[in-house]
Each structure stands twice: as C-alpha cells, then as structure tokens.
Design a protein around this motif. Structure first.
Motif, mmCIF file in Angstrom:
data_model
loop_
_atom_site.group_PDB
_atom_site.id
_atom_site.type_symbol
_atom_site.label_atom_id
_atom_site.label_comp_id
_atom_site.label_asym_id
_atom_site.label_seq_id
_atom_site.Cartn_x
_atom_site.Cartn_y
_atom_site.Cartn_z
ATOM 1 N N ALA A 377 0.835 -1.207 0.000
ATOM 2 C CA ALA A 377 0.000 0.000 0.000
ATOM 3 C C ALA A 377 0.866 1.252 0.000
ATOM 4 O O ALA A 377 0.558 2.244 -0.674
ATOM 5 N N GLN A 378 1.975 1.224 0.758
ATOM 6 C CA GLN A 378 2.883 2.372 0.799
ATOM 7 C C GLN A 378 3.527 2.616 -0.568
ATOM 8 O O GLN A 378 3.721 3.768 -0.971
ATOM 9 N N LEU A 379 3.862 1.544 -1.277
ATOM 10 C CA LEU A 379 4.465 1.688 -2.603
ATOM 11 C C LEU A 379 3.451 2.212 -3.614
ATOM 12 O O LEU A 379 3.751 3.095 -4.419
ATOM 13 N N ALA A 380 2.252 1.657 -3.589
ATOM 14 C CA ALA A 380 1.224 2.050 -4.550
ATOM 15 C C ALA A 380 0.770 3.489 -4.351
ATOM 16 O O ALA A 380 0.433 4.190 -5.316
ATOM 17 N N SER A 381 0.777 3.953 -3.113
ATOM 18 C CA SER A 381 0.329 5.318 -2.829
ATOM 19 C C SER A 381 1.436 6.347 -3.008
ATOM 20 O O SER A 381 1.168 7.555 -3.084
ATOM 21 N N GLY A 382 2.689 5.882 -3.038
ATOM 22 C CA GLY A 382 3.814 6.810 -3.130
ATOM 23 C C GLY A 382 4.342 7.227 -1.784
ATOM 24 O O GLY A 382 5.310 7.993 -1.710
ATOM 25 N N GLU A 383 3.754 6.723 -0.699
ATOM 26 C CA GLU A 383 4.246 7.068 0.641
ATOM 27 C C GLU A 383 5.672 6.568 0.836
ATOM 28 O O GLU A 383 6.500 7.239 1.461
ATOM 29 N N ALA A 384 5.995 5.384 0.309
ATOM 30 C CA ALA A 384 7.346 4.833 0.400
ATOM 31 C C ALA A 384 8.188 5.380 -0.743
ATOM 32 O O ALA A 384 7.839 5.240 -1.915
ATOM 33 N N ALA A 385 9.300 6.027 -0.393
ATOM 34 C CA ALA A 385 10.161 6.614 -1.414
ATOM 35 C C ALA A 385 11.154 5.600 -1.973
ATOM 36 O O ALA A 385 11.517 5.659 -3.148
ATOM 37 N N VAL A 386 11.596 4.689 -1.124
ATOM 38 C CA VAL A 386 12.602 3.702 -1.532
ATOM 39 C C VAL A 386 12.114 2.318 -1.136
ATOM 40 O O VAL A 386 11.706 2.106 0.011
ATOM 41 N N ALA A 387 12.140 1.386 -2.084
ATOM 42 C CA ALA A 387 11.792 -0.015 -1.812
ATOM 43 C C ALA A 387 13.037 -0.860 -2.013
ATOM 44 O O ALA A 387 13.686 -0.789 -3.061
ATOM 45 N N ASP A 399 3.087 -2.722 -7.090
ATOM 46 C CA ASP A 399 2.867 -1.555 -7.939
ATOM 47 C C ASP A 399 3.502 -0.322 -7.316
ATOM 48 O O ASP A 399 3.400 -0.104 -6.101
ATOM 49 N N PHE A 400 4.150 0.472 -8.158
ATOM 50 C CA PHE A 400 4.762 1.723 -7.716
ATOM 51 C C PHE A 400 3.920 2.892 -8.201
ATOM 52 O O PHE A 400 3.376 2.855 -9.309
ATOM 53 N N ALA A 401 3.856 3.926 -7.395
ATOM 54 C CA ALA A 401 3.123 5.125 -7.802
ATOM 55 C C ALA A 401 3.875 5.855 -8.904
ATOM 56 O O ALA A 401 3.280 6.304 -9.893
ATOM 57 N N ASP A 402 5.204 5.966 -8.776
ATOM 58 C CA ASP A 402 6.003 6.735 -9.735
ATOM 59 C C ASP A 402 7.459 6.282 -9.651
ATOM 60 O O ASP A 402 8.293 6.946 -9.031
ATOM 61 N N LEU A 403 7.776 5.162 -10.253
ATOM 62 C CA LEU A 403 9.125 4.599 -10.179
ATOM 63 C C LEU A 403 10.045 5.333 -11.149
ATOM 64 O O LEU A 403 9.838 5.312 -12.359
ATOM 65 N N GLY A 404 11.073 5.960 -10.605
ATOM 66 C CA GLY A 404 11.972 6.752 -11.440
ATOM 67 C C GLY A 404 13.375 6.203 -11.557
ATOM 68 O O GLY A 404 14.124 6.591 -12.458
#
Length: 702
Positions: A377-387, A399-404
């Motif tokens: 949930a943290q990854l999908a919402s973008g709350e987590a910056a680093v996985a 799923d990532f919100a915005d994987l750069g």
C-alpha cells in the motif's frame, strides 16, 4: 548470436524438414541436439576429424595406429550368430591382418564372404596373438579401386538414433542450399564489409568458411581446427563478435529513444547525505557520483554500470543516485541478490534517508501477510520513497506510484526476465537504471557485454581502511590457526571461519561447516561461536548475522553465504577452508568481509594437499594482490568469461562459434573496426534484426 552475412538469408531460419525428407522420430532426436533449422546444422561443429583420404598399408601397422585400411577377406574365423563376436582376416598385396567385431548382426555376417573387398577405419591393437584391427567402421566395396574421400571426415556430437552419416548428409545439404541462395538470389544482400587483413581468414567468404570447417582438405592443420585458431574459424569468430557489438550498440541507441524523467538533487541535500558517512569520499567515488547525477538530469534513461572492488563504497554512490530520485518526487527500487544483503541495505538507507523525512521499506518473500499488505500500500500510494528487496520486488501485485530509478546490486545474479519485470513497474516512461557489481569485470569483457554503456569504476580503498594481509596455510597447521583465532577473540575482535560445505560429504573432500563448528567449540571453549549456512531460514540467517554484528558472538562459522554484502567492522580475521576449491573472485569477495573498520585485517587461506596446478595459481594470485581488477583478469584466464559475468545463469545469448575465454583478444579489434562502418541505422536493417531486438536484445533493455 547471428552473423552479418547470414542476417538476410531466410534459409537459416527455415526448419530442416522443409528441405530434407526426414522421419518424425529422427526429427525428434535432432531436436535433442538443438538441431531444428538449417542454420543449426551449419553451426553444429565437428568435435574431431578422421583422415579417410588415404589407405594405410597393412605391412606397416603398429599398436595405437588409427587409420584407414583396405583389403580382401581371406577367411572367416569363428563366424557366429547375431550380436556375437566375428573375426576375419583380410589382406592387401603385402600383408594380412585380423579384424575383430565384438557385436554383429546376422546381415553383417552374411556379407563377410571370402573374396569380398572391404575398407576399414579403426585402431590397431595388440594381444598375445599379435596385432589386430578392433571393431572398425567397415565399408563393403565392389572392387579394390573404389575412390577414397577427398576431404577429412568430420565427427559430430550425436545422440542415439542419429548416425554420423545422417548428420554429414544433412549438414552438406544445408551448405549447398545456403551457398546456392547466396549465389542466385536477386534480393539485395547486406554484405559484410571487408574484414581487416590482420584477421586470419579475412579473404574467405561466409559459405566458404563453413565449407572448409565441415569438409576440410587433407592437408588441413587439424590441431588449429580443434583449437579454432584456423583461418576458417577465425573469420567466423571475428564476424560473430562484430555482429554482437553492432547489435548491442543498435539496441542501446534504440533504447535512448524512450523518454525518462530528469532527476535533480540540491547541493544542500548532497551535503546532508555526505555528512552521514563519517569519512570523505574517495576521488573515484566523487567522480562516480558526479557522472551519475549528470546522467540523471537527462530526459532519456540512464543506463550505467557501477563496478568496484570489494569495500570500495558502491552502496554510498548508489545512495546519491537514490537521493536524486526521491528529491525529484519519484520512487526508487533497489534489488539485492540475497535477503541478508537486502536487510542490511534497508538498515543503511533507512538511517541515511531519515534526515530527509523519506520512508524506506523492505519487501521480502517471508513477510507476514499483514506487513506485506502494508508495504504494498505504501508503494502504490507513493508514501514509500525507496523499496529494497530481492525477487519479491518484481512479483505480480507490486505496484509503484512513480518509479523513477532502478538500482540492481550484483546484477549478474539476476536473470533477464527478472530485470525486465522490475523495469516494467514504471508507468508511461522508462526508469533510470544503475547496475552494480562487486566483481570487477576485465576490460575486454566489459567492452563486449556492456559495449558503450557508461561505466563508473571504483578502484580506490577508503582512506580509513588498511590493507588485508593474506597468508597461505596447509590444513595440517589448523591448530596454529585456531590459536590465532583465540588471540583475536581475547582482544575483542571477531572472526569469520568460512567452509565450502554445510555438512560432511563422502564424495567431496572439503571441510564442512557443521563439523568445523563442533571442532572449534571443543578446541576454543573460551570463544563464543555461531553457525550460518544456506539451509537456515531467512529469519534465522538475519538473526545470526545481527547477533554477530552486535558482538554476541566472537566467531561466525559459515558457508559462502557471507560472500556478498555482509558488513561487520569489528571482524578482522577471515579463515577460508579449502581455499583451493574456490574461484579467485569468490575468495576475493570473502576476504573483503574483513578490514571494514580501522584495525589491521588478516585472511588465512587454508588448503589441502594435493593441489592442482590451477588451484596453486589461484592461491598465489590471492596472496600476491588485493587488486580486484588484476584478480579478475587472472580469473578470466583460469575460469572463463561465463563464470565471471554470470552469463551461464543470466540468459546472455550464447555464441555459435566465438568463446570469450579463448577469443577475448579479438574484442578490441572488433570494436575499433566497427567504428565508422556504414551499416546504417537500426530502422534500415532487416525484419530479422528487429525481431532479435525484441527477443534476445531485450536483455540489454534490462
């Protein structure tokens, strides 16, 4: 791997049965040899050659001679029924010789009639009765004037149900078909430009070289053929390496057409991160950081390799790249080869990025369902910056919100599809990619497998780390090493004791971790020991390593599971059991687990007699140098390219004739020669090339 001259020849991709009448069962057996197309047949290389171009006189034979003989059957001795021994005597105009067949069919016996001319190829042996020809190949002749072969006879790798005769006929048919196509087609052919005259075989055509390999004339240098130093092989090897370089470059040019989001980091953020490390970055680290951050500002995906020696600080460099992504508001995925390393990376990045208010999450296969749901949930919402994680990062449902940015540590330990799946987690654009390896790659191999990919090299040791003193000790002096272990424990320092196996084996002569663990406990009861090996669960391994890092144990007895990423600054003695059994790079990686603090560090290579010559070379190299790049060059010579790069596990497409271990000296010539060659852009190439870029070439996207 394709050849330039064959790229536009459709026959090479056509199935064998389209041009040859073959029973279905034979086709199945050919498939077991990976022979399905005409191209497969052409690149099915002989394993040796037999000289059937001459008849050796029977009067001059001697034990061990392998040759071709001809004569007339004089008499049969003990003719028997099916599948039993058959013996006859045949003679030329000067001498006679017995011939023995150990298993025969009735049809064979029926043809062995006195007066019949036969031609035999086989080995002369000797027993109490004298010389004889043992179970030869036999050909029944209508007269003594039958012509002999005009070329050496190739012997191919084969399988049950496919004879040498079948393979020879099929391969000769393929050569004829492809040769006719090149001579008669009206379609435009993108011919391979003239090969440099410095390359043996530069004046041979593609089909001519194949014809020479499969049907060499009698005066051919067979040894040069078998070592692939013959001009016919060298011409194909050079072309294949050039094709590899060219398509690799074309693929990367093609990849640059995809968009990526530029990443930026402020000078203040860079200083804040640098202050966490407690020491000044080396010159090589600073240069790598500058180059990476410059690449990340571009609107096309960065595709950079970061290679460095053990303990050179690659993780710190990667942290600056990750900072650029999170400062821009994008996410980072860092994939590690083991859960042990992933946990340690998570610990470090959490500490470093806490100052920026960024959340760093750990994704593992063994997480509880509740914890995994929360992380996803943290990854999908973008709350987590680093996985940070292992294979769990590219699984479905992540799923990532915005994987750069994607960072892959020890990238050669992951397969093609695994890397692709992680890259494809990004939406609408390609993420920047940073590949890291702690196994320095010889320059010639890096040129081949990474082509023009920008490469940052960390070849400096941080100033606070001292050299590691390495010694070679025979296993008979194990007691002396244990005394040394005790002295380290008494001063509060810690020790690794690495074994090749987990438990004793009847088949492999190597010290086992469990056995060593028990032995050391008995001989050094004053020390505290822990055991670590690959059969333990991830939770157990992580717990043991954390306890060792927290100094709850003095000595960690382990298998090579500690090879990568384990960082315990207080450990200053590494003992490697059966070092003669391990590769250079593996020993060097293990040695790099010590000397990570400010104290002097030591590595003891315990070996058992007798050692092979190669093992002795490895051990002497390790004692002589700590330079991982020099060690990598030696490893290339001793082990081969595939082991160094991990290509045998990671899906790098195989060469048809080239071998990097043998042919790497040609690589600089290939690269230099390709510069300026008028091959044209990727779009102008054949449909086949486009298909290759989408399949095998996908490796280079990842």
């Amino acid at each position: 791997m394709p050849f330039f001259t064959s790229v536009d020849c459709p026959l090479l991709k056509e199935p064998i049965q389209a041009h040859c009448a073959i029973p279905p069962k034979v086709l199945e057996r050919l498939a077991a040899l990976e022979l399905r197309t005409l191209g497969d047949l052409l690149f099915h290389w002989p394993i040796r050659y037999e000289n059937k171009t001459q008849i050796f006189p029977l009067a001059d034979v001697y034990p061990g001679l392998v040759s071709q003989f001809q004569g007339q059957i004089e008499r049969l001795d003990h003719p028997r029924t099916a599948r039993q021994r058959l013996r006859f005597v045949f003679a030329d105009d000067r001498a006679a010789l017995p011939v023995v067949f150990y298993h025969v069919f009735p049809s064979m016996v029926a043809r062995c009639v006195p007066g019949t001319w036969v031609r035999c190829f086989g080995e002369i042996r000797e027993d109490n009765g004298g010389l004889f020809l043992a179970h030869p190949e036999i050909q029944f002749l209508s007269s003594n004037e039958a012509p002999v072969s005009e070329a050496l006879t190739p012997v191919y790798p084969m399988t049950q149900g496919v004879s040498q005769q079948i393979l020879k006929k099929l391969i000769q048919r393929a050569i004829t078909l492809v040769g006719d196509w090149f001579r008669t087609t009206n379609d435009p052919i993108r011919q391979f430009p003239a090969i440099p005259s410095s390359i043996p075989g530069y004046n041979l055509g593609f089909v001519h070289a194949l014809h020479y390999i499969h049907m060499p004339p009698p005066d051919t240098d067979v040894e040069a053929m078998m070592t692939r130093q013959h001009p016919a092989y060298q011409r194909l090897i050079f072309e294949e390496l050039c094709a590899f370089h060219y398509i690799l470059s074309a693929q990367r040019t093609n990849a640059r057409t995809f968009p990526a989001k530029p990443l930026h980091v402020s000078p203040g953020a860079k200083k804040t991160l640098a202050d966490h490390f407690g020491y000044v970055l080396t010159g090589a680290q600073q240069k790598a950081v500058e180059d990476i951050l410059e690449d990340l500002t571009q609107p096309v995906p960065m595709n950079r390799l970061l290679q460095g020696d053990v303990g050179s600080g690659k993780t710190i460099v990667a942290a600056f790249a990750a900072l650029a992504a999170v400062e821009t508001g994008l996410q980072v995925a860092l994939m590690a080869p083991t859960e042990v390393l992933a946990v340690q990376l998570h610990e470090r990045f959490s500490h470093w990025f806490a100052a920026f208010g960024k959340t760093v999450v750990l994704l593992q296969g063994g997480m509880t369902a509740k914890r995994k749901t929360a992380v996803l949930a943290q990854l999908a919402s973008g709350e987590a910056a680093v996985a940070i994680g292992t294979h769990a990062l590219f699984q479905d449902g992540v799923d990532f919100a915005d994987l750069g940015l994607v960072i892959i540590d020890e990238q050669h330990r992951f397969g093609v599809e695994q890397r692709l799946k992680l890259v494809q987690k990004s939406k609408d654009f390609l993420p920047h990619r940073l590949f890291m390896t702690a196994t320095p790659i010889p320059r010639t191999l890096a040129m081949t497998y990474y082509g023009d990919m920008p490469c940052s090299v960390l070849n400096e040791r941080p100033a606070h780390r001292k050299p590691i003193q390495t010694s070679l000790v025979p296993s008979e002096r194990r007691a002396d090493v244990i005394e040394r272990l005790k002295s380290f424990c008494q001063t509060g320092q810690q020790v690794y004791w690495v074994c090749a196996l987990i438990e004793e084996s009847e088949h492999i002569r190597a010290q086992a971790a469990e056995q060593t663990f028990e032995l050391l406990q008995k001989m050094a009861p004053e020390c505290r020991f822990a055991l670590l090996h690959g059969r333990q669960s991830s939770k157990q391994k992580i717990s043991v390593l954390q306890d060792f890092k927290d100094r709850k144990f003095d000595v960690l007895v382990a298998t090579s599971v500690v090879e990568v990423g384990v960082d315990v600054p207080n450990a200053n003695l590494m003992v490697i059991e059966n070092a003669e059994r391990l590769g250079l790079s593996q020993c060097h990686q293990l040695r790099g687990r010590v000397g990570r603090g400010s104290e002097a560090a030591y590595c003891v290579l315990l070996y058992q007699h007798p050692c092979s010559d190669v093992a002795k070379q490895r051990l002497s190299v390790l004692k002589a140098t700590e330079d991982g790049f020099k060690i990598a060059e030696e490893d290339l010579t001793l082990r081969g390219a595939g082991d160094i790069l991990g290509v045998r596990q990671t899906g790098v497409c195989a060469f048809k004739v080239a071998d990097l271990q043998r042919d790497y000296r040609l690589l600089p010539q290939c690269r230099d020669w390709l510069v300026g060659q008028p091959f044209g852009p990727v779009e102008a190439q054949s449909t086949w090339l486009a298909a290759w870029l989408e399949t095998e070439g996908a490796y280079y996207h990842a």
